[in-house]
Design a protein around this motif. Structure first.
Motif, PDB file in Angstrom:
ATOM      1  N   TYR A 193      23.778   6.521 -19.134  1.00 49.92           N
ATOM      2  CA  TYR A 193      23.058   7.122 -18.016  1.00 49.92           C
ATOM      3  C   TYR A 193      23.262   6.265 -16.772  1.00 49.92           C
ATOM      4  O   TYR A 193      23.565   5.065 -16.845  1.00 49.92           O
ATOM      5  N   THR A 194      23.093   6.915 -15.617  1.00 49.15           N
ATOM      6  CA  THR A 194      23.095   6.250 -14.320  1.00 49.15           C
ATOM      7  C   THR A 194      21.795   6.615 -13.628  1.00 49.15           C
ATOM      8  O   THR A 194      21.454   7.793 -13.544  1.00 49.15           O
ATOM      9  N   ASP A 195      21.054   5.613 -13.156  1.00 47.65           N
ATOM     10  CA  ASP A 195      19.775   5.916 -12.521  1.00 47.65           C
ATOM     11  C   ASP A 195      19.938   6.028 -11.008  1.00 47.65           C
ATOM     12  O   ASP A 195      21.010   5.787 -10.451  1.00 47.65           O
ATOM     13  N   SER A 196      18.859   6.404 -10.347  1.00 47.56           N
ATOM     14  CA  SER A 196      18.886   6.635  -8.903  1.00 47.56           C
ATOM     15  C   SER A 196      19.031   5.357  -8.103  1.00 47.56           C
ATOM     16  O   SER A 196      19.219   5.406  -6.891  1.00 47.56           O
ATOM     17  N   ARG A 197      18.930   4.200  -8.757  1.00 49.04           N
ATOM     18  CA  ARG A 197      19.144   2.926  -8.065  1.00 49.04           C
ATOM     19  C   ARG A 197      20.580   2.454  -8.179  1.00 49.04           C
ATOM     20  O   ARG A 197      20.916   1.376  -7.684  1.00 49.04           O
ATOM     21  N   GLY A 198      21.402   3.219  -8.873  1.00 47.15           N
ATOM     22  CA  GLY A 198      22.810   2.863  -9.029  1.00 47.15           C
ATOM     23  C   GLY A 198      23.113   2.040 -10.258  1.00 47.15           C
ATOM     24  O   GLY A 198      24.275   1.696 -10.501  1.00 47.15           O
ATOM     25  N   LYS A 199      22.105   1.727 -11.067  1.00 46.04           N
ATOM     26  CA  LYS A 199      22.334   0.946 -12.278  1.00 46.04           C
ATOM     27  C   LYS A 199      22.816   1.857 -13.403  1.00 46.04           C
ATOM     28  O   LYS A 199      22.382   2.990 -13.524  1.00 46.04           O
ATOM     29  N   THR A 200      23.697   1.336 -14.232  1.00 38.94           N
ATOM     30  CA  THR A 200      24.272   2.118 -15.327  1.00 38.94           C
ATOM     31  C   THR A 200      23.990   1.436 -16.659  1.00 38.94           C
ATOM     32  O   THR A 200      23.820   0.212 -16.731  1.00 38.94           O
ATOM     33  N   GLU A 201      23.942   2.238 -17.700  1.00 39.03           N
ATOM     34  CA  GLU A 201      23.791   1.755 -19.067  1.00 39.03           C
ATOM     35  C   GLU A 201      25.042   2.169 -19.842  1.00 39.03           C
ATOM     36  O   GLU A 201      25.386   3.342 -19.888  1.00 39.03           O
ATOM     37  N   ASP A 349      27.850  10.063 -10.481  1.00 39.41           N
ATOM     38  CA  ASP A 349      26.628  10.068 -11.282  1.00 39.41           C
ATOM     39  C   ASP A 349      25.443   9.495 -10.503  1.00 39.41           C
ATOM     40  O   ASP A 349      24.300   9.942 -10.676  1.00 39.41           O
ATOM     41  N   HIS A 350      25.695   8.515  -9.644  1.00 38.93           N
ATOM     42  CA  HIS A 350      24.625   7.958  -8.809  1.00 38.93           C
ATOM     43  C   HIS A 350      24.083   9.026  -7.862  1.00 38.93           C
ATOM     44  O   HIS A 350      22.870   9.161  -7.684  1.00 38.93           O
ATOM     45  N   ASN A 351      24.970   9.794  -7.258  1.00 45.27           N
ATOM     46  CA  ASN A 351      24.560  10.879  -6.368  1.00 45.27           C
ATOM     47  C   ASN A 351      23.728  11.913  -7.118  1.00 45.27           C
ATOM     48  O   ASN A 351      22.712  12.404  -6.623  1.00 45.27           O
ATOM     49  N   ALA A 352      24.160  12.242  -8.340  1.00 46.21           N
ATOM     50  CA  ALA A 352      23.426  13.223  -9.146  1.00 46.21           C
ATOM     51  C   ALA A 352      22.043  12.699  -9.523  1.00 46.21           C
ATOM     52  O   ALA A 352      21.056  13.458  -9.525  1.00 46.21           O
ATOM     53  N   ALA A 353      21.932  11.416  -9.842  1.00 50.99           N
ATOM     54  CA  ALA A 353      20.639  10.846 -10.220  1.00 50.99           C
ATOM     55  C   ALA A 353      19.649  10.909  -9.060  1.00 50.99           C
ATOM     56  O   ALA A 353      18.452  11.182  -9.258  1.00 50.99           O
ATOM     57  N   ILE A 354      20.117  10.671  -7.836  1.00 54.90           N
ATOM     58  CA  ILE A 354      19.236  10.760  -6.664  1.00 54.90           C
ATOM     59  C   ILE A 354      18.767  12.199  -6.470  1.00 54.90           C
ATOM     60  O   ILE A 354      17.585  12.454  -6.178  1.00 54.90           O
ATOM     61  N   ASN A 355      19.668  13.171  -6.640  1.00 57.10           N
ATOM     62  CA  ASN A 355      19.278  14.580  -6.516  1.00 57.10           C
ATOM     63  C   ASN A 355      18.261  14.971  -7.580  1.00 57.10           C
ATOM     64  O   ASN A 355      17.330  15.749  -7.320  1.00 57.10           O
ATOM     65  N   ILE A 356      18.427  14.448  -8.778  1.00 52.00           N
ATOM     66  CA  ILE A 356      17.481  14.741  -9.865  1.00 52.00           C
ATOM     67  C   ILE A 356      16.096  14.199  -9.521  1.00 52.00           C
ATOM     68  O   ILE A 356      15.074  14.878  -9.717  1.00 52.00           O
ATOM     69  N   LEU A 357      16.032  12.995  -8.995  1.00 52.91           N
ATOM     70  CA  LEU A 357      14.747  12.412  -8.606  1.00 52.91           C
ATOM     71  C   LEU A 357      14.095  13.210  -7.481  1.00 52.91           C
ATOM     72  O   LEU A 357      12.882  13.463  -7.507  1.00 52.91           O
ATOM     73  N   ASN A 358      14.879  13.636  -6.508  1.00 51.97           N
ATOM     74  CA  ASN A 358      14.323  14.409  -5.392  1.00 51.97           C
ATOM     75  C   ASN A 358      13.722  15.728  -5.881  1.00 51.97           C
ATOM     76  O   ASN A 358      12.657  16.150  -5.421  1.00 51.97           O
ATOM     77  N   ARG A 359      14.395  16.387  -6.799  1.00 48.57           N
ATOM     78  CA  ARG A 359      13.851  17.640  -7.343  1.00 48.57           C
ATOM     79  C   ARG A 359      12.567  17.387  -8.117  1.00 48.57           C
ATOM     80  O   ARG A 359      11.626  18.188  -8.068  1.00 48.57           O
ATOM     81  N   ALA A 360      12.520  16.284  -8.846  1.00 47.49           N
ATOM     82  CA  ALA A 360      11.322  15.988  -9.633  1.00 47.49           C
ATOM     83  C   ALA A 360      10.134  15.694  -8.720  1.00 47.49           C
ATOM     84  O   ALA A 360       9.010  16.116  -9.000  1.00 47.49           O
ATOM     85  N   ALA A 376      23.387   2.168   0.858  1.00 51.43           N
ATOM     86  CA  ALA A 376      22.864   0.912   0.318  1.00 51.43           C
ATOM     87  C   ALA A 376      22.700   1.027  -1.182  1.00 51.43           C
ATOM     88  O   ALA A 376      23.488   1.679  -1.851  1.00 51.43           O
ATOM     89  N   SER A 377      21.652   0.415  -1.690  1.00 58.28           N
ATOM     90  CA  SER A 377      21.493   0.345  -3.144  1.00 58.28           C
ATOM     91  C   SER A 377      20.900   1.599  -3.738  1.00 58.28           C
ATOM     92  O   SER A 377      20.858   1.750  -4.949  1.00 58.28           O
ATOM     93  N   GLY A 378      20.378   2.505  -2.894  1.00 59.94           N
ATOM     94  CA  GLY A 378      19.787   3.718  -3.431  1.00 59.94           C
ATOM     95  C   GLY A 378      18.322   3.585  -3.744  1.00 59.94           C
ATOM     96  O   GLY A 378      17.732   4.446  -4.381  1.00 59.94           O
ATOM     97  N   ASP A 379      17.692   2.497  -3.310  1.00 62.29           N
ATOM     98  CA  ASP A 379      16.256   2.333  -3.542  1.00 62.29           C
ATOM     99  C   ASP A 379      15.477   3.305  -2.685  1.00 62.29           C
ATOM    100  O   ASP A 379      15.935   3.746  -1.639  1.00 62.29           O
TER     101      ASP A 379
END
Length: 403
Positions: A193-201, A349-360, A376-379
């Motif tokens: 997964y990639t989160d909205s802060r740009g970190k990946t697992e 994936d970072h862009n998608a994670a930010i969009n997912i958070l905005n919808r939520a 920046a970092s996406g915070d």
């Protein structure tokens, strides 16, 4: 409700008795299903009454505890009611018409037919199947719970032995200090997964890693003569390897979900239909190996346990829309970088994670301002209200003792 699982130890005759009880469970379940097919308009109470008729007509069915026969009838009715629900909801495709069970691996008792020893280290099954006393080995202590809280006891057969599960009616909730953080998660095949802060697992790919050993054991199975003892041993060894991989995948998803939920007040993820995604034969193996469903299941469970908000959002166009300006930027699966005319340049994936958070945030009720610096970092800084009003998705509570 929680499920406590213990490894069961007995002798060869006891294991044979367990197998016989499992076969009887399958017989009762299939017989109830046949009765429903031949007689329209039956309900679950009619199936429970039919268990008594089966016990009179078949001596081996009478040897099984009455509550275990009722549990088998409930299994049959569960498949029937699920079929009716799918028809009412007009689920596309096959509706799941109930089928006769060929392979059954468990027998279930209610609140009778078993007795726990005073030291809580063994259990005795008192029906006429002859299972008797089984030693239990596990990290949970049953003395913490009253016997009345144990609603079901199930014996499960797996490739590496037999297990006893206790379904305990108890509240599992913990109060955590607010984390003052929200996160959106985009699952994938390259990274787990990639989160909205740009970190990946990273994606561990347990099946791909163990595929070489699986092929080795599969060749050993095909070389043995059908029906022989050596073939049965080879099949068991292959099953144990598959069981090891599935446990690795489940434990990985569980630990990641717990960490994410404890670190954030709101967790947003995609409402993916994995059943439809695996129809792509080019990606089916990788999708199943990733274990997205297990990860979502544990997110919802820990969200309920720790009082966090988990939101599943529609995944449509989360990868195509720009998180900075909202413009649609079409891209193929091979394009891994999102580049927009507004100057936003992020990993796909970072862009998608930010969009997912905005919808939520829009789903649960967001007031205030949020700022996302795409370069920046996406915070983000946000004020989210209405956490107590969000509907938490009920999930199957099945937690490891180590958590």
């Amino acid at each position: 409700m929680i499920i406590l699982e213990f490894k069961a130890y007995g002798n060869k005759s006891q294991y044979q008795s367990i197998d016989e009880a499992i076969r009887t469970m399958k017989f009762v379940r299939n017989s109830c299903l046949r009765l429903w097919m031949d007689n329209k308009g039956l309900n679950k109470y009619d199936l429970n009454k039919y268990c008594k008729t089966l016990a009179k007509n078949f001596p081996f069915a009478n040897e099984l505890n009455s509550t275990a026969r009722q549990a088998a009838a409930e299994r049959a009715w569960s498949s029937i009611s699920r079929f009716f629900d799918n028809c009412k909801k007009k689920v596309p495709g096959k509706k799941g018409f109930p089928n006769f069970q060929k392979n059954c691996r468990s027998v279930e008792y209610k609140q009778s037919g078993w007795k726990i020893s005073p030291d809580q280290k063994s259990i005795t099954f008192t029906d006429k199947k002859g299972i008797g006393k089984l030693k239990l080995k596990g990290t949970w202590d049953l003395w913490r719970f009253d016997k009345k809280q144990i609603k079901r006891v199930r014996i499960v057969k797996r490739a590496d032995g037999y297990y006893v599960q206790f379904c305990v009616s108890v509240e599992v909730k913990e109060q955590l200090v607010p984390a003052d953080a929200t996160v959106g998660l985009d699952v994938g095949l390259k990274d787990f997964y990639t989160d909205s802060r740009g970190k990946t697992e990273p994606n561990p790919r347990f099946y791909r890693t163990g595929e070489k050993r699986l092929k080795f054991y599969q060749r050993r199975v095909s070389r043995k003569k059908k029906g022989s003892t050596n073939r049965r041993k080879a099949v068991n060894r292959l099953g144990r390897q598959h069981l090891k991989i599935s446990r690795q995948r489940e434990e990985h998803a569980k630990r990641l979900a717990r960490c994410v939920v404890r670190s954030n007040d709101l967790i947003a993820y995609e409402d993916l239909r994995v059943k439809n995604l695996v129809k792509n034969h080019c990606l089916a193996k990788s999708i199943n190996d990733a274990g997205w469903y297990q990860f979502r299941k544990w997110l919802e469970h820990f969200g309920t346990k720790f009082g966090r908000v988990t939101v599943a959002v529609n995944p449509a166009y989360t990868s195509q829309n720009c998180s900075g300006c909202g413009e649609v930027v079409k891209k193929s699966l091979s394009t891994r970088t999102h580049t927009c005319r507004c100057g936003c340049e992020l990993d796909r994936d970072h862009n998608a994670a930010i969009n997912i958070l905005n919808r939520a945030l829009g789903t649960v009720g967001h007031t205030g301002t949020w700022i996302i610096d795409s370069n920046a970092s996406g915070d983000l800084a946000s004020t989210v209200l209405g956490f107590g009003q969000a509907q938490q998705v009920e999930s199957m509570i099945e937690e490891s003792p180590r958590l």
